[in-house]
Design an enzyme around this catalytic site. Structure first.
Site, mmCIF file in Angstrom:
data_model
loop_
_atom_site.group_PDB
_atom_site.id
_atom_site.type_symbol
_atom_site.label_atom_id
_atom_site.label_comp_id
_atom_site.label_asym_id
_atom_site.label_seq_id
_atom_site.Cartn_x
_atom_site.Cartn_y
_atom_site.Cartn_z
ATOM 1 N N GLY A 69 -26.748 -18.656 140.268
ATOM 2 C CA GLY A 69 -27.726 -19.374 139.462
ATOM 3 C C GLY A 69 -28.309 -20.559 140.212
ATOM 4 C CB SER A 70 -29.647 -23.752 138.970
ATOM 5 O OG SER A 70 -30.637 -23.165 138.155
ATOM 6 C CB THR A 71 -24.779 -23.587 142.077
ATOM 7 O OG1 THR A 71 -24.545 -22.179 142.198
ATOM 8 C CG2 THR A 71 -24.298 -24.059 140.712
ATOM 9 C CG PHE A 72 -28.631 -19.493 145.964
ATOM 10 C CD1 PHE A 72 -27.694 -19.296 146.956
ATOM 11 C CD2 PHE A 72 -29.896 -18.937 146.131
ATOM 12 C CE1 PHE A 72 -27.990 -18.558 148.100
ATOM 13 C CE2 PHE A 72 -30.208 -18.197 147.261
ATOM 14 C CZ PHE A 72 -29.250 -18.009 148.249
ATOM 15 C CE LYS A 73 -33.099 -23.374 140.151
ATOM 16 N NZ LYS A 73 -33.433 -24.025 138.870
#
Length: 629
Positions: A318-322
């Site tokens: 999810g957004s932890t990959f951004k």
């Protein structure tokens, strides 16, 4: 006269024949006596000695596993047991029947004994019953004349003082299987155990030690008269882990009600301070034997208590990959840190629409604000500019999609897709819309909580390629990887890393940040940086989106989003990195961030990376102390 002379001649010949026969017999007897007493005297002396002397191997005590401060997390305790030596009884069945009249013996125990007797040589003792109490042992000793082949002994069993909190990391031991018998006679000893999972398996050879031996004088029925000599074996080596037992127990208790995992690392060198997975199991059951009912309960539980989710659970980040997408875009120079991109709440590509989590959008955002507010549309745009292959290459530099070098068996590599990967596995070309989806950490991407913790550590430690490890020392000899200078750089400009760290600090400590409600308590005296993440577990239909999604807690459990959070602290001088996943938690800011806050606060209170002694009394392991370990 002639007749008399003839009779005398016949009698003389008979006497000669009888005499010759006697001489031959006496000669044969003499020769045999010479053979036995002179030629083969040493052989028969040895056989007689073997009948009088019994040599037995002594299993060595298994080495302990301890936390970084010396608290035992796997130790030994005394265990009274009854064993059977098949060659010392004429009727095994009768002996077992008599035994069952004195001490209870189930049909399963009897079947196991008979199976092991067939597998092993007749002189190798087989455990009939272990974990005997004093009264049972006394009854066996009183009835010893009626139990040929039975002997009582003191062995050791494995105990796990931390119980379920450490089960997935420490692992467990069990009796050797057929595949384990490699010719080492020690593996055939009664009560010997081998590591089956976790660190017990990873360090099995070091923990196992070397067997000793004892020479015993026995009588004609095999009863021990006295001990003649003893050669002590070499105990297994103690293994010191990087864990902090207190922090491990705190983290396990914090997620005990969830299907979840959490990892805390020393960001400077990759030491694992805590690694927990929930639900868990009691590892001591494997030493005594897991019942069929218990095994069925574990294996049918949909929350998979036997799986270490921290290293084997695969989740879209999810957004932890951004942050990885942002660094790939900066390196490719397709965006600058100050460039502002407009978020209207939806991004259109052809006839496809890609939505932001915030209905109505965020408006104009630069990179720092996009990370702080976790704007999806911003990352759709920069992912499209960067391309999936550049994003994948950057992800690999942060340890994603690669097999982690952790000592634990069963760690999984996850998946970071590329154009070539899709062509090879699915036979079709990569679509640009897929790049947008992967720009917010969904699609084909799969990561483990451990990998996300390593990613975070590399983001905040100056871009050093630390690798996670759980072993500090074996037998007192330090393991490699304890110094921050041991790890190479991954080639990310410090200015880019500083921007990411600053944005992650804003996520937690500034209004508008998605984890602002999960700031560290003021008494901690430090701030935490981090990033929330929420991943869908099913496709959301247009009809659901148009009428508005129901609250996550109102949805069926298996439909709820996974909740993630990655973080570090202190924000100005990072020492610790963490990752938390709450399966079907609903949302990263609501479910995972508060858990990470509490775990990070406890980590800073304890500060295990800087301490040389535990901040509270060691766990009391009376059983381990009784065993002399």
């Amino acid at each position: 006269m002639r007749r008399e002379q003839g009779r005398r001649a016949v009698f003389t010949r008979r006497m000669l024949l009888v005499g010759a026969g006697q001489v031959a017999i006496m000669g044969a007897m003499g020769a045999r006596l010479y053979q036995l007493q002179v030629v083969e005297s040493e052989r028969y002396k040895t056989l007689a000695e073997e009948n009088r002397i019994s040599v037995r191997l002594i299993p060595p005590p298994r080495g302990r596993l301890t936390d970084r401060f010396g608290e035992p997390i796997a130790a030994n305790r005394q265990n009274w047991r009854a064993m059977l030596v098949a060659e010392r009884t004429d009727d095994v069945g009768a002996t077992l029947a008599t035994f069952a009249e004195i001490v209870p013996l189930t049909e399963a125990d009897r079947a196991r004994v008979e199976r092991e007797l067939r597998r092993r040589r007749r002189f190798v003792p087989v455990v009939v019953r272990d974990h005997l109490d004093w009264e049972e042992m006394a009854r066996l000793e009183v009835n010893a004349p009626d139990l040929p082949g039975i002997m009582t002994d003191v062995g050791q069993s494995r105990i796990y003082p931390g119980g379920e909190a450490f089960a997935h990391v420490v692992g467990y031991v069990a009796p050797p299987a057929e595949a384990d018998l490699d010719g080492d006679p020690m593996l055939e000893l009664p009560g010997i155990r081998v590591g089956r999972a976790g660190l017990e398996r990873a360090h099995d050879q070091a923990l196992r030690g070397r067997a000793g031996s004892v020479r015993l004088e026995v009588n004609a029925v095999g009863r021990v008269i006295r001990e003649l000599a003893r050669e002590e074996g070499t105990p297994g080596q103690d293994v010191t882990t990087t864990l902090d037992a207190g922090l491990q127990q705190f983290a396990a208790a914090r997620i005990a009600e969830e299907s979840a995992a959490a990892v805390v690392l020393d960001a400077r060198n990759g030491e694992v301070m805590a690694m927990v997975s929930s639900p868990s199991f009691d590892p001591s059951l494997f030493d005594t034997g897991v019942s069929a009912a218990q095994w069925r309960e574990w294996t049918t539980n949909p929350r998979a208590p036997l799986i270490n989710k921290a290293i084997a659970g695969l989740y879209a980040p999810g957004s932890t990959f951004k942050m990885v997408v942002a660094l790939a875009a900066l390196e490719a120079r397709v965006v600058s840190p100050g460039e502002r991109i407009f978020c209207a709440g939806v991004t259109e590509l052809g006839d496809a629409r890609f939505h932001c989590w915030k209905r109505g959008g965020h408006g104009w955002l630069d990179m720092r604000e996009a990370i702080k507010q976790s704007c999806d549309c911003y990352f759709y745009e920069i992912a499209k500019r960067t391309g999936i292959d550049r994003i994948a290459a950057m992800a690999n530099r942060f340890g994603l999609g690669l097999q982690p070098p952790i000592e634990l068996p069963g760690a999984r590599a996850g998946l970071i897709p590329t154009r070539a990967w899709k062509r090879a596995t699915q036979g079709v070309a990569w679509q640009q819309g897929e790049t947008l989806v992967h720009g917010i950490g969904q699609g084909f991407i799969q990561t483990t909580p451990l990998q996300l913790a390593v990613m975070t550590a590399r983001l905040v430690n100056g871009g050093r390629a630390v690798e996670p490890h759980l072993t500090r020392a074996i037998g007192g000899v330090p393991a490699p990887g304890g110094s921050a200078g041991d790890w190479p750089l991954i080639g990310i400009p410090e200015a880019h890393l500083r921007l990411i760290r600053d944005a992650m600090a804003g996520v937690v400590n500034e209004r508008g940040g998605t984890a602002y409600a999960s700031r560290l308590p003021a008494e901690i005296g430090a701030e935490m940086g981090g990033k929330t993440g929420t991943t869908q577990v099913r496709r959301i239909t247009m009809a659901e989106r148009e009428r508005g999604l129901r609250r996550q807690q109102d949805l069926p459990y298996e439909w709820r989003h996974h909740a993630l959070f990655v973080g570090f602290a202190p924000s100005q001088d990072p020492v610790y990195a963490c990752a938390v996943i709450i399966e079907h938690g609903g949302g990263g800011s609501a479910a995972a961030a508060p858990v990470a806050r509490d775990i990070m606060a406890e980590t800073l209170r304890r500060d295990p990376a800087r301490r040389q002694a535990p901040p509270r009394p060691a766990l009391q392991v009376a059983a381990a102390e009784r065993s002399g370990r």
